[in-house]
Design an enzyme around this catalytic site. Sequence first.
Site, PDB file in Angstrom:
ATOM      1  N   SER A 118     -12.833  -6.222 -31.507  1.00 54.54           N
ATOM      2  CA  SER A 118     -11.566  -5.494 -31.559  1.00 54.54           C
ATOM      3  C   SER A 118     -11.565  -4.352 -30.560  1.00 54.54           C
ATOM      4  O   SER A 118     -10.533  -3.753 -30.302  1.00 54.54           O
ATOM      5  CB  SER A 118     -11.331  -4.943 -32.969  1.00 54.54           C
ATOM      6  OG  SER A 118     -12.363  -4.049 -33.309  1.00 54.54           O
ATOM      7  N   HIS A 139      -9.771 -12.335 -30.619  1.00 57.76           N
ATOM      8  CA  HIS A 139      -9.742 -11.304 -31.653  1.00 57.76           C
ATOM      9  C   HIS A 139      -8.921 -11.765 -32.861  1.00 57.76           C
ATOM     10  O   HIS A 139      -7.696 -11.771 -32.824  1.00 57.76           O
ATOM     11  CB  HIS A 139      -9.158  -9.997 -31.067  1.00 57.76           C
ATOM     12  CG  HIS A 139      -9.092  -8.877 -32.056  1.00 57.76           C
ATOM     13  ND1 HIS A 139      -8.184  -7.849 -31.962  1.00 57.76           N
ATOM     14  CD2 HIS A 139      -9.819  -8.622 -33.174  1.00 57.76           C
ATOM     15  CE1 HIS A 139      -8.360  -7.022 -32.971  1.00 57.76           C
ATOM     16  NE2 HIS A 139      -9.340  -7.462 -33.724  1.00 57.76           N
ATOM     17  N   GLU A 151      -5.597 -12.395 -30.779  1.00 61.46           N
ATOM     18  CA  GLU A 151      -5.452 -11.877 -29.416  1.00 61.46           C
ATOM     19  C   GLU A 151      -6.459 -12.612 -28.527  1.00 61.46           C
ATOM     20  O   GLU A 151      -7.661 -12.558 -28.791  1.00 61.46           O
ATOM     21  CB  GLU A 151      -5.729 -10.368 -29.370  1.00 61.46           C
ATOM     22  CG  GLU A 151      -4.618  -9.530 -29.972  1.00 61.46           C
ATOM     23  CD  GLU A 151      -4.921  -8.030 -29.954  1.00 61.46           C
ATOM     24  OE1 GLU A 151      -3.987  -7.235 -29.821  1.00 61.46           O
ATOM     25  OE2 GLU A 151      -6.110  -7.652 -30.093  1.00 61.46           O
ATOM     26  N   ASN A 189      -4.439  -2.675 -31.309  1.00 62.94           N
ATOM     27  CA  ASN A 189      -5.148  -1.419 -31.561  1.00 62.94           C
ATOM     28  C   ASN A 189      -4.736  -0.313 -30.594  1.00 62.94           C
ATOM     29  O   ASN A 189      -5.012   0.852 -30.833  1.00 62.94           O
ATOM     30  CB  ASN A 189      -6.664  -1.629 -31.507  1.00 62.94           C
ATOM     31  CG  ASN A 189      -7.172  -2.136 -32.845  1.00 62.94           C
ATOM     32  OD1 ASN A 189      -6.523  -1.936 -33.878  1.00 62.94           O
ATOM     33  ND2 ASN A 189      -8.292  -2.819 -32.834  1.00 62.94           N
TER      34      ASN A 189
END
Lengths: 284, 249
Positions: A118, A139, A151, A189
């Site tokens: 991540s 991800h 992702e 994120n």
Amino acid sequence: MIKTVGIIGAGTMGSGIAQVAALARFEVVLHDVSAEALKKAMDRIKSDFRRSVERQKITATEATEALAAIHPRKDLHDLGDSDFIVEAAIEDLEVKRKIFKDLDQIVGPGVVLATNTSSLSITAVGSLTNTPECVVGMHFFNPAPVMKLVEVVRGKHTSDGTAKETCDLAVTMGKTPVVCKDTPGFIVNRVARPFYGEALRLLGEGVAPVEQIDRIVKAEGGFRMGPFELMDLIGIDVNYAVTKSVYDQFFHEPRFRPHPIQRQMVESGMLGRKTKKGFYSYEE
Amino acid sequence: MKKRICILGDSPLVEEFAALCLNKGYTVQARLNASGAVGVRLPKGVKKILRPTKANDFALELTNIERERKKKNLIELDKALPSKTPIFSSSVTFRGGEQATWISHPDRLMGLGALPTLIEGSLVEFAPTQFSDVSVRDAAGRFAQSLGKESEFVQDSVGLVMPRILCMLVNEACFAMGEGVAVPRDIDTAMKLGTNYPHGPLEWAARIGPRHVAAVVSALHIGFGEERYRVAPMLQNAALVNAFRENRV
């Protein structure tokens, strides 16, 4: 054509990805250096499958077949026949780089080596391999069996073919892939940082208290959870670590600066739901 | 007797509030700011006015973009309305406390979190200023209730709560898009599936209008004087295109 998916790391993410892959009818080799971790993972998977059958999400036959398709293994060399590797070891760059260097000697040519990270740079993870074009970020979001998003992160050397194969695999696993560049925090994120950062600043500036900010964000903005409820759920320490990581990787870009309130909460041991105290109290 | 409300300000906020007030039984008179109003039509049943009239129970001033226009509108409302008639004025780009100093009856002004589409939610944010009379706070609560909304009162600060968080999310998505991190559709998909956001940030930008989003972020930048709040170049460009289209189409 991918028949066997090798998964490294039998923690929460690794076992979750193994479940997803097995239910998508792949053979799965699940590797961990710890026999205990492998046993725990298999127990967790069995229990999850049982619950899914009870809730009629899958049939008993599907559960039995999927479970039989997962092969727990302690030796990394057992991943040699895998057609696609997903590494889900701990979030430590040196550990991941070592695994990828070893994998380079074990897997066949052209096999995609995906890392489920991540926060780490895909380019850095793949830098010790002889085939950086085959290295990609994949991800998954926690819990992997539930969350639809993956992702797919393209490192500096990731080839178009590798990115496409990873997206195709994600789709076969019933996920929705999004492709992004190897930049700090990838998409989620990074873009989510202001949700927490601005809420913390509003609190710090005394514009509104925790409960009021959460109420407003849910009722006015239509969000399912307010920023403070969400930080408590994720873990205030985890959220703080992600913020710090993105901030550091962007060479202290002020948009990502952590807030002193976060640090203080972590220092006080009030980490959210897991410690029964965070921005809210969860003590019975 | 039907409640009467006068609404002045930017498009599409005026149309959104006018439609809602009309739907909730208000008699509505409204005027759109000239800039940004070309080609825009007010909802049927709304009385289009040149100047606010005295006979109103509430007034809304919904200008977020141009400071001078907002100031003129507020002065006009202050002169036209009886001294005790509350004025709820959008304070997402200009602090309510500052706005109150522009008028002769500052105690009647209450800040309001007005950003396009947010009125679709079930809550309205208000921000009393240091001058706001307690009766205006009560009136704000009653007004929100009459629209079928809850009300929350927060401190008078640029962007208030939801507009500030939302516009900064959009700003970050625009930075990411501008840097080629991902295509817009994937950014939106990621935020909806990865974090359960009700809309993707770029979809939201399109719904709100880049001009309004850029105005909020820019106001935060001016207000706090921090790099953190600089407007993403992509958002700035979108706001310019937005302004161009609104004025020329």
